[in-house]
Structure formats: C-alpha cells, structure tokens
Scaffold this motif. Sequence first.
Motif, mmCIF file in Angstrom:
data_model
loop_
_atom_site.group_PDB
_atom_site.id
_atom_site.type_symbol
_atom_site.label_atom_id
_atom_site.label_comp_id
_atom_site.label_asym_id
_atom_site.label_seq_id
_atom_site.Cartn_x
_atom_site.Cartn_y
_atom_site.Cartn_z
ATOM 1 N N ILE A 128 0.789 -1.463 0.122
ATOM 2 C CA ILE A 128 -0.011 -0.327 0.093
ATOM 3 C C ILE A 128 0.597 1.180 0.290
ATOM 4 O O ILE A 128 0.654 2.592 -0.338
ATOM 5 N N ARG A 129 2.290 1.495 0.445
ATOM 6 C CA ARG A 129 3.350 1.960 0.340
ATOM 7 C C ARG A 129 2.907 3.194 0.998
ATOM 8 O O ARG A 129 2.722 4.822 0.463
ATOM 9 N N GLY A 130 2.324 3.647 2.484
ATOM 10 C CA GLY A 130 1.725 4.646 2.726
ATOM 11 C C GLY A 130 0.451 5.532 2.403
ATOM 12 O O GLY A 130 0.292 5.955 3.729
ATOM 13 N N ARG A 131 -0.379 4.864 1.314
ATOM 14 C CA ARG A 131 -1.484 5.643 1.179
ATOM 15 C C ARG A 131 -2.844 4.936 1.627
ATOM 16 O O ARG A 131 -3.516 4.265 1.273
ATOM 17 N N LEU A 132 -2.095 4.664 3.613
ATOM 18 C CA LEU A 132 -3.326 4.221 4.139
ATOM 19 C C LEU A 132 -4.966 4.655 3.976
ATOM 20 O O LEU A 132 -5.256 3.962 4.440
ATOM 21 N N ILE A 148 16.445 7.349 6.876
ATOM 22 C CA ILE A 148 16.359 6.269 5.681
ATOM 23 C C ILE A 148 17.826 7.404 4.546
ATOM 24 O O ILE A 148 18.012 8.117 5.206
ATOM 25 N N ASN A 149 19.083 5.769 4.408
ATOM 26 C CA ASN A 149 19.546 6.769 4.026
ATOM 27 C C ASN A 149 19.481 7.162 2.393
ATOM 28 O O ASN A 149 18.323 6.846 2.102
ATOM 29 N N ASP A 150 20.543 7.593 1.383
ATOM 30 C CA ASP A 150 19.818 8.181 0.625
ATOM 31 C C ASP A 150 19.462 7.223 -0.259
ATOM 32 O O ASP A 150 18.609 7.515 -1.116
ATOM 33 N N ARG A 151 20.022 6.303 -1.238
ATOM 34 C CA ARG A 151 19.388 5.208 -1.540
ATOM 35 C C ARG A 151 18.091 5.551 -1.201
ATOM 36 O O ARG A 151 17.457 4.748 -2.787
ATOM 37 N N THR A 152 17.587 4.809 -0.395
ATOM 38 C CA THR A 152 16.418 4.025 0.372
ATOM 39 C C THR A 152 14.811 4.927 0.331
ATOM 40 O O THR A 152 13.870 5.244 -0.810
ATOM 41 N N LEU A 153 15.652 6.241 0.953
ATOM 42 C CA LEU A 153 14.727 7.548 0.536
ATOM 43 C C LEU A 153 14.667 8.001 -1.195
ATOM 44 O O LEU A 153 13.712 8.203 -1.838
ATOM 45 N N ARG A 154 15.400 7.516 -2.129
ATOM 46 C CA ARG A 154 15.309 7.914 -3.585
ATOM 47 C C ARG A 154 14.100 6.956 -3.777
ATOM 48 O O ARG A 154 13.246 6.974 -4.596
ATOM 49 N N HIS A 155 14.410 5.467 -3.715
ATOM 50 C CA HIS A 155 13.450 4.700 -4.279
ATOM 51 C C HIS A 155 12.178 5.175 -3.419
ATOM 52 O O HIS A 155 11.345 4.701 -4.297
ATOM 53 N N ASP A 200 20.052 15.276 -12.332
ATOM 54 C CA ASP A 200 20.642 16.777 -11.390
ATOM 55 C C ASP A 200 20.480 16.939 -11.058
ATOM 56 O O ASP A 200 20.835 17.922 -9.629
ATOM 57 N N ASN A 201 18.807 15.764 -9.951
ATOM 58 C CA ASN A 201 18.763 17.154 -8.490
ATOM 59 C C ASN A 201 19.010 15.503 -7.891
ATOM 60 O O ASN A 201 19.513 14.613 -7.513
ATOM 61 N N THR A 202 20.293 16.324 -6.558
ATOM 62 C CA THR A 202 21.176 15.307 -6.150
ATOM 63 C C THR A 202 20.026 14.681 -4.724
ATOM 64 O O THR A 202 18.848 15.143 -4.239
ATOM 65 N N SER A 203 20.760 13.869 -4.388
ATOM 66 C CA SER A 203 20.266 13.308 -3.405
ATOM 67 C C SER A 203 19.939 14.273 -1.621
ATOM 68 O O SER A 203 19.235 14.746 -1.448
ATOM 69 N N GLN A 204 20.521 15.257 -1.197
ATOM 70 C CA GLN A 204 21.028 16.601 -0.912
ATOM 71 C C GLN A 204 19.395 16.796 -1.086
ATOM 72 O O GLN A 204 18.604 17.441 -0.354
ATOM 73 N N ALA A 205 19.277 17.616 -1.688
ATOM 74 C CA ALA A 205 18.121 18.421 -3.083
ATOM 75 C C ALA A 205 16.888 17.506 -2.702
ATOM 76 O O ALA A 205 16.156 18.480 -1.298
ATOM 77 N N GLY A 219 15.918 2.574 7.056
ATOM 78 C CA GLY A 219 15.041 2.184 6.151
ATOM 79 C C GLY A 219 14.388 1.413 5.469
ATOM 80 O O GLY A 219 13.700 1.164 4.468
ATOM 81 N N THR A 220 15.731 -0.037 6.171
ATOM 82 C CA THR A 220 15.061 -1.206 5.253
ATOM 83 C C THR A 220 14.595 -2.111 6.263
ATOM 84 O O THR A 220 15.609 -1.913 7.889
ATOM 85 N N MET A 221 13.873 -3.205 6.482
ATOM 86 C CA MET A 221 14.237 -4.318 6.966
ATOM 87 C C MET A 221 13.750 -6.010 6.494
ATOM 88 O O MET A 221 14.043 -5.651 5.192
ATOM 89 N N TRP A 222 14.831 -6.733 7.221
ATOM 90 C CA TRP A 222 15.163 -7.580 6.801
ATOM 91 C C TRP A 222 15.061 -9.249 7.731
ATOM 92 O O TRP A 222 14.457 -9.060 8.655
ATOM 93 N N THR A 223 15.122 -10.387 7.235
ATOM 94 C CA THR A 223 14.533 -11.466 7.924
ATOM 95 C C THR A 223 15.707 -11.932 8.390
ATOM 96 O O THR A 223 16.814 -12.401 7.458
ATOM 97 N N THR A 224 15.445 -12.960 9.734
ATOM 98 C CA THR A 224 16.468 -13.345 10.793
ATOM 99 C C THR A 224 16.143 -14.775 10.981
ATOM 100 O O THR A 224 15.067 -15.343 10.957
#
Length: 704
Positions: free
Chosen positions: A44-48, A80-87, A107-112, A212-217
């Motif tokens: 659902i990706r946050g559209r609750l 959240i790291n930059d890669r996950t935030l972009r995802h 041209d839009n950086t992760s900081q932007a 920002g990510t989770m995995w199974t243990t």
Amino acid sequence: MNPSSRPASSSTRPAVSPNSRSQVNTHTKVLDTTHGRILCIADIRGRLSGLNDLAREANAKAIIHTGDFGFFESNSLDRINDRTLRHLTMYSPLIPSTQRTHFLAPDNTSQAIRATVDISLLSEFPLLLSGQLKLSVPVYTVWGACEDVVILEKFRAGIYNIDNLHVLDEATTHCLDVGGVKLRLLGLGGALVPHKMFDNGDGSATIAGGQGTMWTTALQIGELVDTAQRVFDPTETRLLVTHASPGREGIMAQLALVLKVDLSISAGLHFRYASSYNEFSVQSDLEGFRHKLIAGKEAFDKVWDSVKQQVDTVIDEHQRVLLDKALSVIERVPNAQGPEEPSWKNCWNWNLCDAAFGSLVLDVKDGRISAELKSQGFNYAYRRTATPSNVVPTPNSTTSSLPNATSNPPTKGSTPAQAEKPLSPHPKEVRSPLVPVTSGKETPKESSPSTPPPKSNGSGTPAPPSDRAEKEKQKRKEKKERKDRERSEAKEKEASTSEEKADPALNAPVPAPASASALTPTPASAPTPVSAPELKSGKVTPEVPIVDVREGMKSPTTDSTGARTPTSKRSPRHPWTLFVKLPQQSTEADVRTFFGGETAGVTKVTFLANKGSPHQRARPFVYVEFGDDETMKAGLDKNDEKMGEGTVSVQIATDREERADRGVRGGHRGRGRGGFAARGFAAAGLTRGTTPRTNGEARESAAA
C-alpha cells in the motif's frame, strides 16, 4: 511484549538472556460465522486512507496486508539513507507524477531530495497514529522491505497501539473465525537476504533493520516456528503471510512445510498480475521442488559456515533453542524415496501485485474458501495504433522479409524518414529484395545475401559485388523511374478532369523510393525538393546513363507468392474490387442500391470516364470496391441479376477490362476495320459500300 523479554541479537553484541515465555501472544477475532470476505493486498506504500476505500469496494470484513505498509514518521527521514529515500520517492503513490519527475531528475542530488521531501509525501502513518485517520475494518499486516525498524519495535513494546491495526510477527498470531473456518494467521516480515540473516542492524531483539530497510533473521524464523508449534490446532486452517515469496525463495517454501500451512500469501515481486499456484502446478516433478529447496539450503549454509563460530560465542541458551528451530527449517527437504509430501499438492500459494494494480479476495462461506483474483495487468492498446515506420511493402512478394530502416541509418542527414514514403504505383519500380530500400547507400544485410546474384547486362557478365556497383544500379533505376513517371504525367494531362477523378488508381499519391524521395514528381507550381544525396542541387534529372530497366530484375529465392509481375503502369487495384457492366446509364446511388445498400459493404463506386471526347456521356462501366473479401464475394453473386430493363454483368476486376473495352471500340486507332473512319460512318448510320441506314437502324446496330 517488551524488547527485554525477547532474545537478544544474534550479532556480535553481548546477548541478554530473556525470560522463558509461559504463553503465546495470540488473539481470536470472530468476523462472521456464516459468511465473510477478506481482502488481501500488498504494498500500500503509505497511502493508508486507501485501505478503507478498498475494503468498501470489496465488501470485506478484514484486510490482510503483505508488507511495505508505510511504517514511517517524521523523524524516520533522519534514519533513511539516500538510496532508500530515492526508492521511496520513486514509488510513493502520494507524490504527483510531475513532482516525482522533478525529484528524480538526473541533476537533482540526494541532498536536494532530502531537503524537499517531507513525511506527508511518503506515508500517512502519522495521521493514523494521531487518530486523524481511522481504519474501518481490522487490518493484519507484516512489515516489508522498506520500513522503519524503530516504529516496529515500538509496536512490539506496546508504545504504539492503533485501533484495528494488528502487526503479525514471529511472536504474535491471530485467529479469524469466519464463514465456518478458523483461519490461523502466521506472519513473517522483511526481505529475505541470506547474508544478513545473522545481523540485527538497529533491531533490539529477533527482528532486524536499519536505514529505512528491514530484513528477516534466522532467530526470527526460529521463533515463528516455536509460536506455530505452541498454538497448533488440527481444526484450524493455517495461512502464512510473508513479504518474501515462497515461489522464489526456497527457505520460505521450507518454512511453509515446517509450519504445516494450508495457504500462503506473499508479495515482493511487484508484478502487474497476481499469481495463484501450488508446487505441483509449476514443478515437473517432486525432484524439481526438492531442487528449489536444496538451492535455498545451500545459500544459507554458505553464510552459516562463515559465521557459525562467531554466533556460538554470543547466543545464550534460549537463543540456542530458537536457532536450532531455524536450522530445522533449513534441513527440511522432502525425501525423494520417502512418502509423497502432502504440501506438494495441497498447499496453495498466492503472490500479489501491488495494491495499485490488483488484489485477492478470500470469500469464506460454509467452510469453503473461494478466491477472487483481480489484476490490472498490461495495456496492449498501443499495438492497435502502432504502425511499422520502417517497412515498405513490395508488390507480389508480401511475405518477403524487408530491411529495417532503423538498423541502417542514412549516410546523409538530409534524407527524409522512410515512414513518410508510400509505395510507388508504377510496376516497373517493383523492387526485389536485391534493391536497397533504405535511404543509405548500402544494401541492408538482412534482405540481401552476402554476395549479390549475377545480373544480366546484356552480355551475360555478372556485375561485381561492390558498393559502387550497387550505387550505380540504384541511380540507373531512379533515372528510369523518373522517365516513366514523366511519360505517365504527360498522358494524364491530356485527359479530362473527370477522367482523373474516375480511376482511384490514377489518383493515388505517387510515392518515392526509399532512398530517393526527391524523385517524387510534383506539380509545376511547387518547387521540386532535392533531398536525396545522389541528386545535384537544382537539377531534376541526374546525369547518368539510361539502361534497360529490366536489368537485374530476376528475383532471388524468397517467400514471394510467385505472382507474375504486372506490366501495367498503374498500381494494383484495391484487392476487393468488382468490375460491373450496367445495362443503362446509372448513378452511384443506383449501383449501391443494386448491391444491397448500406449493409452491402461497398466502400467506393467509380465510373469509368470516357477516353474520347469529354462531351460524351460516361460509359456504363463501374469499379465497385468492398470492405473485405466476404462482402466482395456476396457482391459477385449479383452477376446476371436484373437492373431496370437489362441484366448486370459482375466479375472480379482485373487489368484487362479497359484493354478489352478499347478493343471493342476499334482496336488499333485509324487502321483497318473499326478505326476512326468506321466509327464515324457508324455514328452517322452509314457503312462503306452499303446504302445509308436510317437513324433507327443505326441505333439498333449500335445496340447490337
């Protein structure tokens, strides 16, 4: 359950021994003992807020969600790291498409992105947490691959509690009493990443995650096995809810075997279609199923062998129990020689597409669980409007493979695109696959052999297989084609305007060859475009030798239909055309009515114009075009039917009608019987060497 009551991390941090659990965290919810519908969705990706809408549309009494729920709050952005935030920005349904395009610009950086994106664009979870948004039906969910582990730890510790929201984890299970079925829900969240199964990240107990990510243990799997064993009831139907797919991950399939589940629902593949299967339906035999499980086991063993000693030094006695249960899952591979595994045929699995593209509804009534699977799927409408921009059909060899213009770009940029060039109607321009049709100078590789076939130059000497010879051949062809068109234009100018409108073949647009679009004849008032690279600027005709156009016309071995190359200078007629001889002068409406009116499929009616004086009436000969072969055949059945005072002759149109008609009117002009003089006497009621006839006799003779 507080984090302190859970096993400590299996990472290298010092372990804290938990207290032994006396009972399992389990709850039973009675939805409807007669009939109930359960909506199953993924991502659902946050559209609750959409959960209530989906439940209402499906008339569902509960929702099962398989991960990527959107467990984020405002301070989650800092973790959240930059890669996950972009995802998350790329796939969030809360971001308008135009704004998303701006965020993800190269041209839009992760900081932007981080400075612009706020939590309202990623998840409505803060609204749910504050009570501004409420869930209308119970929602049972596991966490997915992109969630904030800190929020999940707060749920497990009892800090966060939301009405109708139930998190399924390895220590918590729910039982739904609906439609005569006791449905036991077992859940396992997070992505399955084998090399992280012994790393907790920022998790404080058996669950793991970070940035920002989770995995199974491994301990998470072990505790789920322990929970399932504690609540086992043979009267229940077991449903396993996972984010990772048992269809792809052998370890998930092994877990289903150990838990003795009857049904499984998963996500994580993000397809546009949901899938429904059991292992028997997708594996050729039990050995194929075993192969998948063994592959998962081997992937786990590689990691386990490298960390075994390190893990043994940090886990306590209770964690050892959970680890042993996890290892029992990895070792659970059906014996090829033993009895058949029941789950091989009896366990059914669904892998869901994202909530935006489809869902699954479990309709439970009288103890039977029916499934309604809905997927948005792919859109194939583009194929109806797609037109091949690089194919020019060759007359009488429609099945021959044609070169792709895009694979052979033009050598000079001034050549127009080939898609704008229709087929030339002149029969002497018929090109075999030996003649290049691209705007470049080279013969396309896919339509011509590596060594061109010998060409007859009058002396029988084969032409050398060189690019220069091909270029000269092309120029000679273009020269002859131009001459043919000029002669055709001169003849057309002599005819009346009505004649030009009568025959559709004559009025068809004159196309250009693929490599010589500038050779297309244009009206005198319009300048002649010179865009082909071979032509000199300002000249209509290039100065090249004129050779016989029949040179090199022998076709190679192709898939040609074998039809004889036409000798007429007109293009082939419409494929479903009838030639009709009327008993008297008629109108187009009369012809259409004769063939059955609007339902007859007649698309065009063309009267043959008089080839003689424009003041004489048109001949009662008609070309009738139909929309398809069936309607043409129906029209052909009208042959010899009555129309007015006579009968109508109907036959399939060929190129012979007008030649035959000209022969009836006098054969060779001005010579012998039937020439101009004979027709003049006949029109006056006279014949040579006979007595004059009356006007009535002349008309009767003409009618005969």
